[in-house]
Design a protein around this motif. Structure first.
Motif, mmCIF file in Angstrom:
data_model
loop_
_atom_site.group_PDB
_atom_site.id
_atom_site.type_symbol
_atom_site.label_atom_id
_atom_site.label_comp_id
_atom_site.label_asym_id
_atom_site.label_seq_id
_atom_site.Cartn_x
_atom_site.Cartn_y
_atom_site.Cartn_z
ATOM 1 N N ILE A 234 -4.465 80.550 58.228
ATOM 2 C CA ILE A 234 -4.441 79.482 59.229
ATOM 3 C C ILE A 234 -3.067 79.472 59.907
ATOM 4 O O ILE A 234 -2.082 79.923 59.314
ATOM 5 N N PRO A 235 -2.978 78.952 61.144
ATOM 6 C CA PRO A 235 -1.673 78.910 61.814
ATOM 7 C C PRO A 235 -0.689 78.018 61.049
ATOM 8 O O PRO A 235 -1.101 77.038 60.421
ATOM 9 N N LEU B 131 1.138 72.994 58.028
ATOM 10 C CA LEU B 131 2.071 71.891 57.798
ATOM 11 C C LEU B 131 1.389 70.528 57.880
ATOM 12 O O LEU B 131 1.608 69.659 57.043
ATOM 13 N N GLN B 132 0.569 70.354 58.907
ATOM 14 C CA GLN B 132 -0.065 69.032 59.046
ATOM 15 C C GLN B 132 -1.288 68.907 58.146
ATOM 16 O O GLN B 132 -1.794 67.812 57.916
ATOM 17 N N GLU C 283 1.376 75.787 62.031
ATOM 18 C CA GLU C 283 1.382 74.373 62.452
ATOM 19 C C GLU C 283 0.296 73.598 61.703
ATOM 20 O O GLU C 283 0.493 72.450 61.309
ATOM 21 N N VAL C 284 -0.854 74.242 61.538
ATOM 22 C CA VAL C 284 -1.979 73.582 60.866
ATOM 23 C C VAL C 284 -1.693 73.467 59.369
ATOM 24 O O VAL C 284 -2.013 72.461 58.736
#
Lengths: 71, 458
Positions: free
Chosen positions: B418-419, B424-425, B421-422
């Motif tokens: 997964i990217p 992390l959130q 950014e994803v």
């Protein structure tokens, strides 16, 4: 007339084999099953890719901070 | 079924496997609880969904081709005779036996018992990759390990006619290698390509602990896995069979339970050894980890897995000691590999399943050296070399290599991870946003209603 090949249970069970409906269509059922399985992967992959792309751009910094702290 | 005794034996066998299948469902419940307990709150739903969907995907593919592989592939290795199309014919998905058939009461339950092993193999891999793999990528791995690779190894080394049994004297009664070593090896291959979770390693390479968000869930999860594993042990046996039906070297008329190779054993023996190897594993893990809860509980599982290859024949105290020795090796190896290669195995699956399985196979080669691997003529006896080659085949050839290869292809196509950014959130970001928004909305509505009621009262 019966879809399972028997219209009464007045039988010797030692001589009874398959009793599912539409015997003889097994290979077609297999092809339908394969299509269902592969189609599922295709739909799931497409949706997940779109979901991750949306999520990548959706970062509200405040909400992200809250989520990181939610252990 | 001719004759009442045959009928009774068949119906008993049908019911026996059915009960083991229900018990083994608890393995998957346990894995789900374990994975969710180990993941962070922002990934719960995706972690759970990732594991739950293994069930249908492995089930349908095991129906389509996995079960056929087991029966057609025992000698599908260069120089061993090739694919057995005739032996596999009753187990093709279009065979009458793979359906509601009043003349065949065993295929369905036997298929399901093996299927539950398939879920386990896939679920072992699922645990090590949590919080960063794409679900679509994991589900492809689940199909490959659950319905292709492990069942090839079962055909080769966990079948009365398997070439590894005949030629190598391979002995793995309760699947140290055929389930655990292969799944651990496969997981290792995947995490090598996938990489660690963000933050797992400090800049200087020191590993950080990412503690489970809920240790209680982990505890209950692993106890459910123990329970299901007990059912798994029973499922690995043929419950009752006559020497006449085995048609091997056993003489006399005494009916018996057998292991998967049709060699005699008893439920009583494996119950002794299951509990003693569990105990040896728990005790050794408590000592070596200095009372760490995660490792102590996992050590119980590792103890059973290490002793499983020979638990049909060991003395209970041997089973206990084998379990204990295995856990110490596995614990040390896990941390050495983590530091040396910077690998993030989120639930210790490579160690608990993979290393334990390998160690257990090798120990069984020495402990059972010279014992018959089969009741049939001409089979090699159990021996250390055969077991070591078997461990390399299970962990390396059928586990690590396919896992690494497929993960590499997925990484090259950009569909493995997964990217960041994803990550992390959290994968549950959408659900969390929707949850928080809905919560805020209903609280606001309630407040407005209260304010209106207060105004009316005046």
């Amino acid at each position: 007339m019966s879809t399972i090949g028997y219209d009464s249970w007045a039988v010797d069970l030692a001589e009874v084999g398959p009793v599912y409906p539409f015997q003889g269509s097994e290979f077609i059922l297999f092809l339908l099953g394969l299509a269902f399985w592969i189609g599922w992967h295709r739909i799931q992959y497409t949706r997940e890719s779109a979901h991750l792309e949306e999520a990548r751009k959706a970062g509200d910094p405040e909400k992200m901070r809250e989520l990181v702290e939610k252990y | 079924m001719d004759g009442n005794l045959n009928a009774l034996t068949t119906v008993f066998t049908e019911f026996y496997y059915w009960v083991t299948i229900v018990f083994m469902f608890l393995i998957h419940v346990g894995f789900c609880m374990y994975e969710v307990g180990a993941s962070r709150r922002r990934n719960h739903m995706h972690t759970l969904m990732k594991n739950v969907m293994i069930i249908p995907l492995v089930t349908v593919t095991f129906f389509f081709f996995g079960w056929w592989i087991y029966w057609a592939f025992p000698n599908a290795f260069p120089g061993m005779g090739g694919i057995g199309y005739e032996a596999g014919a009753p187990y093709t998905p279009w065979s009458e036996n793979m359906g509601t058939h009043l003349g065949d009461r065993i295929t369905g339950v036997f298929w399901a018992a093996f299927l539950l092993f398939s879920w386990t193999a896939a679920s072992i891999v699922s645990g090590s990759v949590i919080e960063r793999i794409r679900s679509s990528a994991l589900w492809l791995h689940a199909v490959m390990i659950g319905s292709v690779w492990w069942i090839i190894d079962a055909a080769w080394g966990w079948h009365w006619d398997g070439w590894m049994v005949k030629v190598l004297g391979y002995h793995d009664a309760y699947a140290s290698g055929v389930i655990h070593a292969i799944a651990g090896g496969y997981a290792l291959g995947v995490i090598m390509v996938l990489g660690p979770r963000l933050g797992k390693f400090a800049k200087d390479g020191t590993p950080r602990d990412i503690p489970p968000h809920n240790p209680w869930m982990l505890t209950i999860g692993i106890f459910l896995i123990y329970t299901g594993f007990w059912g798994f042990y029973a499922a690995c046996n043929v419950p009752i069979i006559s020497p006449e039906v085995i048609d091997g070297q056993i003489v006399g008329t005494t009916w018996t339970a057998t292991n998967i190779y049709l060699s005699p054993t008893t439920l009583s023996a494996i119950t002794f050894n299951f509990l003693m190897s569990l105990s040896g594993g728990l005790m050794a893990a408590y000592v070596v980890s200095k009372g760490d809860a995660f490792w102590t509980f996992s050590g119980g599982l590792a103890g059973i897995i290490t002793a499983s290859a020979g638990n049909d024949l060991y003395h209970p105290i041997q089973a206990m000691l084998v379990g204990a020795v295995g856990v110490v090796i596995v614990y040390k190896l896990h941390y050495w590999v983590e530091r040396k290669f910077k690998l993030d195995d989120a639930v210790g699956a490579v160690a608990v399943h993979g290393y334990s399985g390998v160690v257990g196979l090798i120990i069984a080669g020495f402990m059972l050296w010279g014992a018959p691997s089969s009741p049939y003529d001409g089979y090699a006896a159990i021996n250390p070399v055969g077991q070591i080659i078997g461990a390399v085949i299970m962990f390396g050839l059928l586990g690590f290599l396919p896992g690494w290869g497929l993960a590499k292809l997925q990484a090259m196509a950009g569909v493995l991870r997964i990217p960041p950014e994803v990550e992390l959130q959290g994968l549950d970001y959408a659900e969390h946003h929707a949850y928080e928004d809905a919560k805020a909305d209903i609280i606001e509505a309630d407040k407005r209603r209260l304010a209106a009621q207060a105004a009316d009262a005046k």
